[in-house]
Design an enzyme around this catalytic site. Structure first.
Site, PDB file in Angstrom:
ATOM      1  CD  GLU A 410      -3.275  -1.010   1.753  1.00  0.00           C
ATOM      2  OE1 GLU A 410      -3.660   0.123   2.050  1.00  0.00           O
ATOM      3  OE2 GLU A 410      -3.902  -2.043   2.014  1.00  0.00           O
TER       4      GLU A 410
HETATM    5  C1  FAD Z   1       2.163  -9.909   0.425  1.00  0.00           C
HETATM    6  C2  FAD Z   1       1.948  -8.855  -0.603  1.00  0.00           C
HETATM    7  C3  FAD Z   1       0.650  -8.478  -0.938  1.00  0.00           C
HETATM    8  C4  FAD Z   1       0.433  -7.505  -1.912  1.00  0.00           C
HETATM    9  N1  FAD Z   1      -0.857  -7.211  -2.291  1.00  0.00           N
HETATM   10  C5  FAD Z   1      -1.062  -6.404  -3.359  1.00  0.00           C
HETATM   11  C6  FAD Z   1      -2.378  -6.234  -3.896  1.00  0.00           C
HETATM   12  O1  FAD Z   1      -3.361  -6.776  -3.384  1.00  0.00           O
HETATM   13  N2  FAD Z   1      -2.523  -5.458  -4.993  1.00  0.00           N
HETATM   14  C7  FAD Z   1      -1.465  -4.831  -5.598  1.00  0.00           C
HETATM   15  O2  FAD Z   1      -1.669  -4.149  -6.598  1.00  0.00           O
HETATM   16  N3  FAD Z   1      -0.207  -4.977  -5.111  1.00  0.00           N
HETATM   17  C8  FAD Z   1       0.026  -5.754  -4.020  1.00  0.00           C
HETATM   18  N4  FAD Z   1       1.300  -5.929  -3.540  1.00  0.00           N
HETATM   19  C9  FAD Z   1       2.408  -5.224  -4.163  1.00  0.00           C
HETATM   20  C10 FAD Z   1       2.982  -4.108  -3.299  1.00  0.00           C
HETATM   21  O3  FAD Z   1       2.094  -3.041  -3.245  1.00  0.00           O
HETATM   22  C11 FAD Z   1       4.360  -3.749  -3.869  1.00  0.00           C
HETATM   23  O4  FAD Z   1       5.230  -4.786  -3.461  1.00  0.00           O
HETATM   24  C12 FAD Z   1       4.862  -2.414  -3.414  1.00  0.00           C
HETATM   25  O5  FAD Z   1       4.127  -1.400  -4.005  1.00  0.00           O
HETATM   26  C13 FAD Z   1       6.352  -2.193  -3.735  1.00  0.00           C
HETATM   27  O6  FAD Z   1       6.646  -2.507  -5.055  1.00  0.00           O
HETATM   28  P1  FAD Z   1       7.864  -3.485  -5.378  1.00  0.00           P
HETATM   29  O7  FAD Z   1       7.727  -4.668  -4.505  1.00  0.00           O
HETATM   30  O8  FAD Z   1       7.920  -3.687  -6.821  1.00  0.00           O
HETATM   31  O9  FAD Z   1       9.142  -2.717  -4.872  1.00  0.00           O
HETATM   32  P2  FAD Z   1       9.979  -1.625  -5.692  1.00  0.00           P
HETATM   33  O10 FAD Z   1       9.076  -0.573  -6.192  1.00  0.00           O
HETATM   34  O11 FAD Z   1      10.864  -2.292  -6.655  1.00  0.00           O
HETATM   35  O12 FAD Z   1      10.847  -1.010  -4.514  1.00  0.00           O
HETATM   36  C14 FAD Z   1      11.990  -1.653  -3.963  1.00  0.00           C
HETATM   37  C15 FAD Z   1      12.588  -0.733  -2.910  1.00  0.00           C
HETATM   38  O13 FAD Z   1      12.974   0.508  -3.523  1.00  0.00           O
HETATM   39  C16 FAD Z   1      12.332   1.577  -2.857  1.00  0.00           C
HETATM   40  N5  FAD Z   1      12.023   2.627  -3.815  1.00  0.00           N
HETATM   41  C17 FAD Z   1      11.361   2.545  -4.987  1.00  0.00           C
HETATM   42  N6  FAD Z   1      11.256   3.741  -5.552  1.00  0.00           N
HETATM   43  C18 FAD Z   1      11.861   4.622  -4.718  1.00  0.00           C
HETATM   44  C19 FAD Z   1      12.087   6.019  -4.732  1.00  0.00           C
HETATM   45  N7  FAD Z   1      11.636   6.794  -5.704  1.00  0.00           N
HETATM   46  N8  FAD Z   1      12.767   6.557  -3.698  1.00  0.00           N
HETATM   47  C20 FAD Z   1      13.206   5.815  -2.674  1.00  0.00           C
HETATM   48  N9  FAD Z   1      13.010   4.491  -2.602  1.00  0.00           N
HETATM   49  C21 FAD Z   1      12.345   3.910  -3.613  1.00  0.00           C
HETATM   50  C22 FAD Z   1      11.084   0.979  -2.242  1.00  0.00           C
HETATM   51  O14 FAD Z   1      10.620   1.767  -1.155  1.00  0.00           O
HETATM   52  C23 FAD Z   1      11.599  -0.374  -1.815  1.00  0.00           C
HETATM   53  O15 FAD Z   1      12.265  -0.264  -0.584  1.00  0.00           O
HETATM   54  C24 FAD Z   1       1.533  -6.875  -2.540  1.00  0.00           C
HETATM   55  C25 FAD Z   1       2.835  -7.234  -2.173  1.00  0.00           C
HETATM   56  C26 FAD Z   1       3.051  -8.213  -1.241  1.00  0.00           C
HETATM   57  C27 FAD Z   1       4.463  -8.609  -0.928  1.00  0.00           C
END
Ligand code: FAD
Length: 593
Positions: A410
Site C-alpha cells: 500500500e
Molecule cells: C504480500 C503482498 C501483498 C500484496 N498485495 C497487493 C495487492 O493486493 N494489490 C497490488 O496491486 N499490489 C500488491 N502488492 C504489491 C505491493 O504493493 C508492492 O510490493 C509495493 O508497491 C512495492 O513494489 P515493489 O515490490 O515492486 O518494490 P519496488 O518498487 O521495486 O521497490 C523496492 C525498494 O525501492 C524503494 N524505492 C522505490 N522507488 C523509490 C524512490 N523513488 N525513492 C526511494 N526508494 C524507492 C522501495 O521503497 C523499496 O524499498 C503486494 C505485495 C506483497 C508482498
C-alpha cells in the site's frame, strides 16, 4: 441518537483542505484537530458488540496456527466471514452493508489484525482497496449491481495494480485495455503481480492502459480502472491465476499473479472516467492507509499485554525483570508510541468521517508511523521475552513475519515519505508562485490570494500557535507551535534553494517527512489528552499527561536533529559511500582481504 454510520456529506463537509498541507505554510488549522473526535457511547456499544462477535467467530472458525502452517485460508471461513457481515462493514446500508464510519472500521481492523493477520488481509484487500474504486468512483448502476454481493461476501474483491515491472512506479504499468467497438468491450492483456485474495476473488479492480487514449503526453492519463467479474466458480475466459506465492508472513492469505490474456470486459465495467484510473488507484490507497495504522494499534496492544505478562512473572537476580529500568524503558516506549499512534489513527478517522477535503498526508503519516511503531514494539516485546521470544511456540516470530510487509505494501514507507514531503512542498510552491506573480502585478492578483500569500506579501509571516491545548501541557503546545513555524520556514528555504529539483532531494525529503510525522503525532496526542482532561479531570488523566510529555520530549530531539541536518549534513558523504559500495558490488573494506 448517534450512529456508527458514516456522516452524510451535506451536514458535515469542512471547507478547509488538508490539515497537514497547511502546516507546510506554518498554518495550524486548529479547528480540524480540536476537539479530539469523541466516540459516542452508543457507537462504542455497537462496534464493541460486533468486535465481540468477531472475536468469538475467530475462536470458533479460524485455527490460526494451522492455517499459517498449511499456508491456506479455508474457503468456508471466508464465506462465514461474509455471513457475519465483516465483508460489508464500509458498504452503505442501502447496498446491504453496515455503513460503518472510518472510526468504526478502524476499530474493527484493530481487533481483527492481532487475532489473525491473514484474516485482516482477506478483509483489508476486499474492503480497504479491492472494492474501494467502485465505492468511491462507480456509477449508481454499477454500485447497485455489485455492492450487495460484495457486502455479503458472495463476491470477494481484489485490487490489481502492481505488475512485475511496475511496483512503486505503478504509473508505468503495461497491462493494456483495447476497445473493441464491434462488441463494445475492452480486451485486457497483461500480468498483475502479488494480488491479495487472488485465488478466491471474483471482483477484480484492474488498472490498465487504454493505448493512445487520450493522446496525452502524461502516460498516467491513459490509465483506466475496470471491474472484472469472474463467474461463480471463480473462472473467466482470458483470466488465469499464477501459483500461490510462498511468503515470509501472512502465510494463510492468498497472494498470486492474475494474468489477463485477451480477457473481454464489457465497456459498462469501466469505473470512473477513462483517463482517471491512476487517480482512482491513488485515492483508493489514500483512503485505505489509516486502517493499516489501526491494525498496527491492535498488534501493539497485544505485544504490550504479552510483554507485561512476561516481565511481571519472570524473575532474574531475585527480581522481577519488570523492575529493571531497561525493561521499564521498553514498556514505556511501547505504551507511549501505541497511545500516540491510536491518537493519530482516530484523529485521522475523525477527519475522514467529517469529510475533510484531503487527508492523504494524515493517512500516510498513520501508515508510516504505525507500521514502524508496530515493528519496534514487536521487537521490544520479543526482547522482553528473552529466549522464549525466539521459540516457535510463542507468538513473537509469527508477529514479526506477519508485520514486516506493512512497511512495503500500500505504498512503501519510502514512497510515502516522498508523498508526504512533495505534496506539502507542492502546495507551498504554488503559494510562493502566487506571491511572485502578485509581486509582478499586485493589483490584479490581490483579490484571489490565499491567506498565506497575503501574509507573505505583507512580509509578516508569523506562524500559528496551538491555543486549544490544556494549560497543563502548555510547554508541549509551545514547542509544537514553535517547531511548526521552524518547519515551515525550513521547507520554504529548501524550496527556494532547489526549485523544481527538490523532487530529486530525497535526503531532505525524508527529513521533512519525519518532522511532519512527529508534528502530527504530537498534535494528535495533545488534542486527545486535552479531551481526556476535559472529560475526567487532570488527576484521572495523569497517565496520559505523562505519556504526552514523554513523547513530546523525544519528538523534540528527533525534530531538532532533522531540522539541523536540513542545513548541515553529510549527505555528500552518504552519496559517495554508497557509490563506492555500488562500484565494488558489495562491502569494499573486508579486513581480511
Ligand atoms: C504480500 C503482498 C501483498 C500484496 N498485495 C497487493 C495487492 O493486493 N494489490 C497490488 O496491486 N499490489 C500488491 N502488492 C504489491 C505491493 O504493493 C508492492 O510490493 C509495493 O508497491 C512495492 O513494489 P515493489 O515490490 O515492486 O518494490 P519496488 O518498487 O521495486 O521497490 C523496492 C525498494 O525501492 C524503494 N524505492 C522505490 N522507488 C523509490 C524512490 N523513488 N525513492 C526511494 N526508494 C524507492 C522501495 O521503497 C523499496 O524499498 C503486494 C505485495 C506483497 C508482498
Amino acid at each position: 441518537m448517534s450512529t456508527v454510520k458514516e456522516q452524510t456529506k451535506p451536514e458535515t463537509t469542512v471547507e478547509v483542505e488538508s490539515f497537514l498541507k497547511n502546516l507546510f505554510q506554518g498554518h495550524i488549522a486548529e479547528d480540524l484537530v480540536f476537539p479530539f473526535p469523541e466516540i459516542p457511547e452508543d457507537v462504542k456499544e455497537t462496534v464493541e458488540a460486533f468486535a465481540g462477535a468477531y472475536t468469538e467467530f475467530d475462536a470458533a472458525h479460524l485455527d490460526s496456527d494451522k492455517m499459517d502452517k498449511e499456508h491456506f485460508f479455508p474457503r468456508e471461513a471466508v464465506k462465514a466471514m461474509g455471513e457475519l457481515g465483516v465483508m460489508g462493514m464500509t458498504i452503505p446500508e442501502e447496498y446491504g452493508g453496515s455503513g460503518f464510519s472510518s472510526a468504526a472500521y478502524c476499530r474493527m481492523t484493530e481487533v481483527i489484525a492481532p487475532l489473525d493477520a491473514s484474516a485482516a488481509i482477506v478483509v483489508g484487500a476486499h474492503e480497504s482497496i479491492g472494492l474501494k474504486p467502485l465505492l468511491l468512483f462507480g456509477n449508481d448502476e454499477q454500485k447497485k449491481k455489485w455492492l450487495p454481493d460484495l457486502a455479503s461476501g458472495k463476491l470477494i474483491a481484489a485490487f490489481c495494480l502492481t505488475e512485475p515491472e511496475a511496483g512503486s512506479d505503478a504509473g508505468s504499468l503495461k497491462t493494456t485495455a483495447v476497445y473493441d467497438p464491434t462488441t463494445n468491450e475492452y480486451v485486457l492483456n497483461g500480468t498483475k503481480q502479488w494480488i491479495s485474495n487472488g485465488a478466491f476473488a471474483r471482483f477484480f479492480s484492474v488498472f490498465a492502459r487504454i493505448p493512445g487514449n487520450p493522446a496525452e503526453k502524461d502516460g498516467h492519463k491513459e490509465i483506466a480502472c475496470f471491474a472484472v467479474i469472474a463467474k461463480e466458480d471463480c473462472t473467466l475466459p482470458g483470466l488465469s491465476r499464477g501459483p500461490e506465492e510462498k511468503k515470509l508472513g501472512l502465510c494463510a492469505s492468498s497472494t498470486c499473479q492474475i494474468i489477463f490474456e485477451n480477457c473481454r470486459v464489457p465497456a459498462a465495467n469501466l469505473i470512473g472516467e477513462k483517463g482517471h484510473g491512476f487517480k482512482i488507484a491513488l485515492e483508493t490507497l489514500n483512503t485505505g492507509r489509516t486502517s493499516l495504522g489501526a491494525g498496527s494499534v491492535g498488534g501493539s496492544k497485544m505485544m504490550i499485554k504479552l510483554a507485561v505478562d512476561h516481565a511481571t512473572q519472570r524473575k532474574q537476580f531475585k527480581t522481577r525483570i519488570a523492575d529493571f529500568e531497561m525493561i521499564r524503558h521498553k514498556i514505556t516506549r511501547m505504551t507511549a508510541t501505541t497511545y500516540v499512534l491510536e491518537s493519530m489513527v482516530y484523529l485521522t478517522a475523525g477527519l475522514v468521517d467529517r469529510h475533510v477535503g484531503d487527508y492523504s498526508l494524515e493517512g500516510a503519516c498513520c501508515k508510516v508511523f504505525g507500521t514502524e511503531v508496530l515493528w519496534q514494539n514487536i521487537n521490544d516485546g520479543l526482547q522482553v521475552a528473552g529466549g522464549n521470544g525466539f521459540m516457535d511456540e510463542y507468538p513473537y516470530g509469527r508477529a514479526l513475519r506477519d508485520s514486516r510487509i506493512n512497511m512495503i505494501f500500500e505504498g512503501t514507507n519510502e514512497i510515502l515519505r516522498l508523498l508526504i514531503a512533495l505534496s506539502g512542498m507542492k502546495e507551498l510552491g504554488d503559494s510562493l508562485k502566487e506571491v511572485q506573480s502578485a509581486l509582478k502585478s499586485p493589483l490584479a492578483q490581490h483579490g484571489i490570494l490565499t491567506e498565506y500569500a497575503h501574509k507573505r506579501l505583507k512580509g509578516v509571516i508569523t506562524h500559528d500557535k496551538l491555543t486549544k491545548v490544556h494549560p497543563s501541557l502548555a510547554p508541549e503546545a509551545d514547542q509544537v507551535g514553535r517547531y511548526a513555524g521552524i518547519f515551515a520556514n525550513a521547507c520554504e528555504t529548501i524550496l527556494r534553494k532547489h526549485g523544481k529539483k527538490v523532487v530529486d532531494k530525497e535526503y531532505q525529503q525524508e527529513r521533512i517527512a519525519d518532522v511532519l510525522i512527529d508534528l502530527y503525532a504530537q498534535i494528535a496526542t495533545l488534542s486527545r489528552v486535552t479531551a481526556a482532561i476535559a472529560k475526567k479531570g487532570e488527576e484521572k488523566a495523569a497517565g496520559e499527561l505523562e505519556i504526552a510529555r514523554w513523547f513530546c520530549a523525544r519528538a523534540r530531539h528527533r525534530m531538532v536533529a532533522n531540522l539541523k541536518a536540513l542545513d548541515k549534513n553529510r549527505d555528500a558523504d552518504c552519496t559517495s559511500i554508497s557509490d563506492r559500495v555500488y562500484e565494488a558490488g558489495g562491502y569494499p573494506y573486508d579486513l581480511w582481504a
